[in-house]
Design a protein around this motif. Sequence first.
Motif, PDB file in Angstrom:
ATOM      1  N   MET A 110      40.135 -23.845 -21.155  1.00  0.00           N
ATOM      2  CA  MET A 110      39.603 -25.077 -20.580  1.00  0.00           C
ATOM      3  C   MET A 110      40.747 -26.046 -20.251  1.00  0.00           C
ATOM      4  O   MET A 110      41.671 -26.187 -21.043  1.00  0.00           O
ATOM      5  N   ASN A 147      31.011 -33.075 -19.156  1.00  0.00           N
ATOM      6  CA  ASN A 147      30.046 -32.132 -19.755  1.00  0.00           C
ATOM      7  C   ASN A 147      30.078 -32.030 -21.274  1.00  0.00           C
ATOM      8  O   ASN A 147      29.308 -31.273 -21.859  1.00  0.00           O
ATOM      9  N   TRP A 148      30.942 -32.798 -21.952  1.00  0.00           N
ATOM     10  CA  TRP A 148      30.882 -32.870 -23.416  1.00  0.00           C
ATOM     11  C   TRP A 148      31.552 -34.142 -23.899  1.00  0.00           C
ATOM     12  O   TRP A 148      32.323 -34.762 -23.170  1.00  0.00           O
ATOM     13  N   ASP A 198      35.404 -24.820 -25.837  1.00  0.00           N
ATOM     14  CA  ASP A 198      34.806 -24.194 -24.658  1.00  0.00           C
ATOM     15  C   ASP A 198      33.855 -23.071 -25.067  1.00  0.00           C
ATOM     16  O   ASP A 198      32.753 -22.929 -24.521  1.00  0.00           O
ATOM     17  N   SER A 199      34.267 -22.282 -26.063  1.00  0.00           N
ATOM     18  CA  SER A 199      33.414 -21.173 -26.515  1.00  0.00           C
ATOM     19  C   SER A 199      32.133 -21.695 -27.166  1.00  0.00           C
ATOM     20  O   SER A 199      31.057 -21.108 -26.992  1.00  0.00           O
ATOM     21  N   ASN A 210      30.716 -24.590 -26.411  1.00  0.00           N
ATOM     22  CA  ASN A 210      29.913 -25.119 -25.297  1.00  0.00           C
ATOM     23  C   ASN A 210      29.138 -24.007 -24.597  1.00  0.00           C
ATOM     24  O   ASN A 210      27.980 -24.200 -24.198  1.00  0.00           O
ATOM     25  N   GLU A 211      29.775 -22.860 -24.447  1.00  0.00           N
ATOM     26  CA  GLU A 211      29.109 -21.727 -23.788  1.00  0.00           C
ATOM     27  C   GLU A 211      27.891 -21.289 -24.590  1.00  0.00           C
ATOM     28  O   GLU A 211      26.845 -20.955 -24.015  1.00  0.00           O
ATOM     29  N   VAL A 212      28.030 -21.257 -25.908  1.00  0.00           N
ATOM     30  CA  VAL A 212      26.903 -20.893 -26.769  1.00  0.00           C
ATOM     31  C   VAL A 212      25.779 -21.907 -26.633  1.00  0.00           C
ATOM     32  O   VAL A 212      24.600 -21.544 -26.494  1.00  0.00           O
ATOM     33  N   ASN A 242      25.168 -23.950 -24.100  1.00  0.00           N
ATOM     34  CA  ASN A 242      24.593 -23.897 -22.754  1.00  0.00           C
ATOM     35  C   ASN A 242      23.765 -22.641 -22.516  1.00  0.00           C
ATOM     36  O   ASN A 242      22.870 -22.623 -21.673  1.00  0.00           O
ATOM     37  N   SER A 243      24.050 -21.589 -23.280  1.00  0.00           N
ATOM     38  CA  SER A 243      23.282 -20.356 -23.117  1.00  0.00           C
ATOM     39  C   SER A 243      21.968 -20.415 -23.883  1.00  0.00           C
ATOM     40  O   SER A 243      21.117 -19.555 -23.748  1.00  0.00           O
ATOM     41  N   GLU A 300      21.606 -20.124 -27.137  1.00  0.00           N
ATOM     42  CA  GLU A 300      21.555 -19.216 -28.293  1.00  0.00           C
ATOM     43  C   GLU A 300      21.395 -20.027 -29.587  1.00  0.00           C
ATOM     44  O   GLU A 300      21.895 -21.124 -29.694  1.00  0.00           O
TER      45      GLU A 300
END
Length: 203
Positions: A1, A70-71, A193-194, A196-198, A200-201, A203
Amino acid sequence: MEVKKADFIMSNTDVSKCPKERLPEYAFIGRSNVGKSSLINMLTNRKSLAKTSGKPGKTQLINHFKINDNWFLVDLPGYGYARVSKSTKKVFQKFITNYFEKRLQLISAFVLVDVRHEPQPIDMEFMQWLGENQIPFSIIFTKADKLKPAALEKNVAKYLDTLTNDVWEEAPHHLVTSSSSGFGKDEVLAYIDSLNEVVNSGE
């Protein structure tokens, strides 16, 4: 990121007045004078986004910074040896605990620890409190440039050993940084970043 945008949004002591946006949030906290403001400025590529000071206890508010739209990066008051009155310190502790207990947007805390020092009781107690309240956190060791590589590795290992012997079955996730050299910057941002991906998905 890569941090392309970092904006100061607000400061306050009331969790209910924090930003209403449902963006993931990461809170940085540590003992006074651990290098928190310098780390935040390093991560965001800004020289004075977070105010640095030679006087411990400079941060006395919940400070929200919006990153890349975004965060949120949240700069919390240092605990411990801040040169403030006992009554002020009680207020700090109250709104810090309120923040961690009530802030639904919080994804993880980052507890900053000066890698040069032995484990401090106040750090250990705070991490134990986070664990007991099921608040996810990672340790960020700061000021890595102040030690030679072998001493750095030894100090980190000793700190983690103390945690697993005294409190934890498994050592918390940790990262090692230096604000002056930029060491660890990519690793911290990649970890956020990792997460955030979780989020946004879903999970």
